[in-house]
Scaffold this active site. Structure first.
Site, PDB file in Angstrom:
ATOM      1  N   GLU A 176     -47.758 -12.324 -10.052  1.00 32.45           N
ATOM      2  CA  GLU A 176     -48.704 -10.784  -9.454  1.00 32.45           C
ATOM      3  C   GLU A 176     -48.578  -9.745 -10.876  1.00 32.45           C
ATOM      4  O   GLU A 176     -47.813  -9.846 -10.972  1.00 32.45           O
ATOM      5  CB  GLU A 176     -48.127 -10.872  -8.297  1.00 32.45           C
ATOM      6  CG  GLU A 176     -47.717 -11.746  -7.061  1.00 32.45           C
ATOM      7  CD  GLU A 176     -47.512 -11.324  -6.133  1.00 32.45           C
ATOM      8  OE1 GLU A 176     -47.844 -11.929  -4.714  1.00 32.45           O
ATOM      9  OE2 GLU A 176     -46.472 -10.232  -5.751  1.00 32.45           O
ATOM     10  N   CYS A 177     -50.159  -8.971 -11.006  1.00 28.57           N
ATOM     11  CA  CYS A 177     -50.097  -8.025 -11.146  1.00 28.57           C
ATOM     12  C   CYS A 177     -48.985  -8.141 -12.814  1.00 28.57           C
ATOM     13  O   CYS A 177     -49.401  -8.882 -13.594  1.00 28.57           O
ATOM     14  CB  CYS A 177     -48.904  -7.061 -10.369  1.00 28.57           C
ATOM     15  SG  CYS A 177     -50.231  -5.056 -11.307  1.00 28.57           S
ATOM     16  N   GLY A 178     -48.233  -7.077 -13.144  1.00 21.55           N
ATOM     17  CA  GLY A 178     -47.100  -7.922 -14.318  1.00 21.55           C
ATOM     18  C   GLY A 178     -46.903  -9.578 -15.076  1.00 21.55           C
ATOM     19  O   GLY A 178     -46.880  -9.081 -15.706  1.00 21.55           O
TER      20      GLY A 178
END
Length: 436
Positions: A327-329
């Site tokens: 997720e994201c990073g």
């Protein structure tokens, strides 16, 4: 019966978090059990709440969660003496289009739970106008009740007197006024506050905030203003499915943005979670059946992540036979490369073709509704997932098969589709719940 209320403000940056932490610790110091919640999609503040109260805090979100799910989450306050919900942004700030049970505004939670609002007002650069703002917020939406106001960062006794008189004339209670006090300022970085776990002196800071607020705020008057509350039975909890039976979860300063309610729901469904630290060059548990890399601050640690060969090779070996999701990073780390704010390109794990850059920062912020075009851990193809995106990276390449069709809160299709390749999947949004 607990005393329940909401801490909110006209805008961000006026001191909601500091006041919430100070009140929570001050009442805990009096021997009361205090339960906190965070309204809206913030994965940093709940850790501060837990540090102040000794009890886990979770997010409640009217855009992504239905009323039953919210009722289920707040029921953890059943044994508390005081229940505090800290708002996000301004009291009525949400998105234009209604979500599952509201627009994501703090006012939705206040009205839904019947809790009055304690408003934090920063009257810097004004005086009587602060009363006009407070009165406008009080009268803006029927069903949302204003308990009173705490003034923050007042410049002088004369300044305080002018503001107090105007608020009293408007029939608005003033619970206290806080002079400027640099010793209780919480450090910040580009995604918000520096995380609680990164601050070794956080306990002392909260204690000082509690002492300072107890000196300047009438804690008993605030308690008297709160609504007597007991949780209503919830037929169902949130629609959250664990991604596997045994989950290897990346967890350190670079991978820490995961909503507490997600982890609790996974465990409640019978999943086991084992944590590992990519920054310590650890690989995921070989006995796990799925690996999950949450968001965080990989851009601050990109050089170390790139150099940690055991983590990189271990993750690649894991992904040869089992699902890995970021997720994201975490998604960025699954990609080919990440360019940091100084323009230095760092090789990532290469499980996906995504390449991102922080050299030219551009904020991506908002709710996301994704319809999966392919399955991801815990969710079938066609599932509708609700989440939130907040990062400053720019996509340089996103060449793999799109994971989902992703819309923002207005219904517009966005470019951050997520990716899928082999056993690896990733999204820029942080998952909150699946539509029923």
């Amino acid at each position: 019966m607990a005393a329940g209320f909401v801490i909110s403000a006209p805008a961000s940056g006026v001191g909601k978090t500091t006041l919430t932490l100070a009140l929570a610790r001050a009442w805990r110091n009096r021997g009361l059990n205090v339960q906190c919640f965070k309204s809206g999609p913030d994965y940093i503040d709940p850790a501060f709440h837990a540090a102040a109260t000794g009890r886990a805090s979770v997010n409640v979100d009217s855009w992504a969660m239905d009323r039953g799910g919210i009722a289920h989450l707040v029921s953890r306050g059943a044994d508390a003496d005081v229940v505090l919900a800290e708002g996000s942004m301004g009291l009525f700030d949400g998105v234009a289009a209604r979500g599952v049970s509201g627009t994501g505004a703090t006012a939705d939670i206040a009205e839904m739970l019947g809790w009055p609002v304690v408003l934090v007002i920063d009257p810097s650069g004004q005086a009587q106008t602060a009363a006009a703002i407070a009165a406008g917020l009080r009268d803006y939406r029927p069903g949302v009740r204003l308990a009173g106001v705490v003034l923050n960062r007042v410049a002088s006794p004369r300044h305080e007197d002018l503001v107090r008189r105007a608020l009293n004339d408007s029939g608005i209670a003033v619970f206290g006024a806080l002079p400027r006090h640099a010793e209780i300022s919480l450090p910040k970085r580009h995604l918000g506050l520096v995380q609680a776990e990164e601050q070794g002196e956080i306990g002392k800071l909260i204690d000082e905030a509690a002492r300072f607020v107890a000196e300047h705020v009438d804690l008993d008057a605030v308690l008297r203003s709160a609504a007597s509350w007991s949780p209503q039975p919830a037929a169902k909890g949130l629609n959250v499915t664990p991604p596997g039976q045994r989950i290897a979860l990346a967890r350190d300063a670079a991978f820490s943005f995961v909503y507490p309610h997600m982890l609790e729901a996974w465990r409640r469904a019978g999943a086991e979670i084992s944590t590992f630290s990519p920054l310590s060059d650890e690989a995921p548990d070989a006995s796990a059946d799925v690996c999950w890399l949450p968001g965080g601050y990989p851009e601050l640690h990109a050089g170390k992540i790139a150099a940690n060969a055991r983590f990189r090779s271990g993750l690649r070996a894991f992904a040869e036979t089992r699902p890995v999701h970021g997720e994201c990073g975490g998604y960025m780390v699954l990609g080919t490369a990440l360019t940091d704010a100084d323009g230095i390109r760092h090789e990532m794990t290469g499980l996906l073709g995504l390449e991102t850059s922080f050299a030219k920062r551009r904020m991506h912020l908002g709710y996301r509704l994704a319809e999966l075009a392919a399955p991801m851990p815990g969710h079938r193809s066609g599932a509708r997932l609700r989440g939130h995106e907040f990062h400053y990276s720019t996509i340089l390449a996103q060449p793999d098969t799109p994971l989902a069709v992703v819309h923002d809160a207005t219904g517009a299709v966005i470019a951050e589709t997520g990716s899928q390749r082999g056993h690896a999947t990733g999204t820029f949004f942080h998952l909150i719940a699946e539509d029923r």
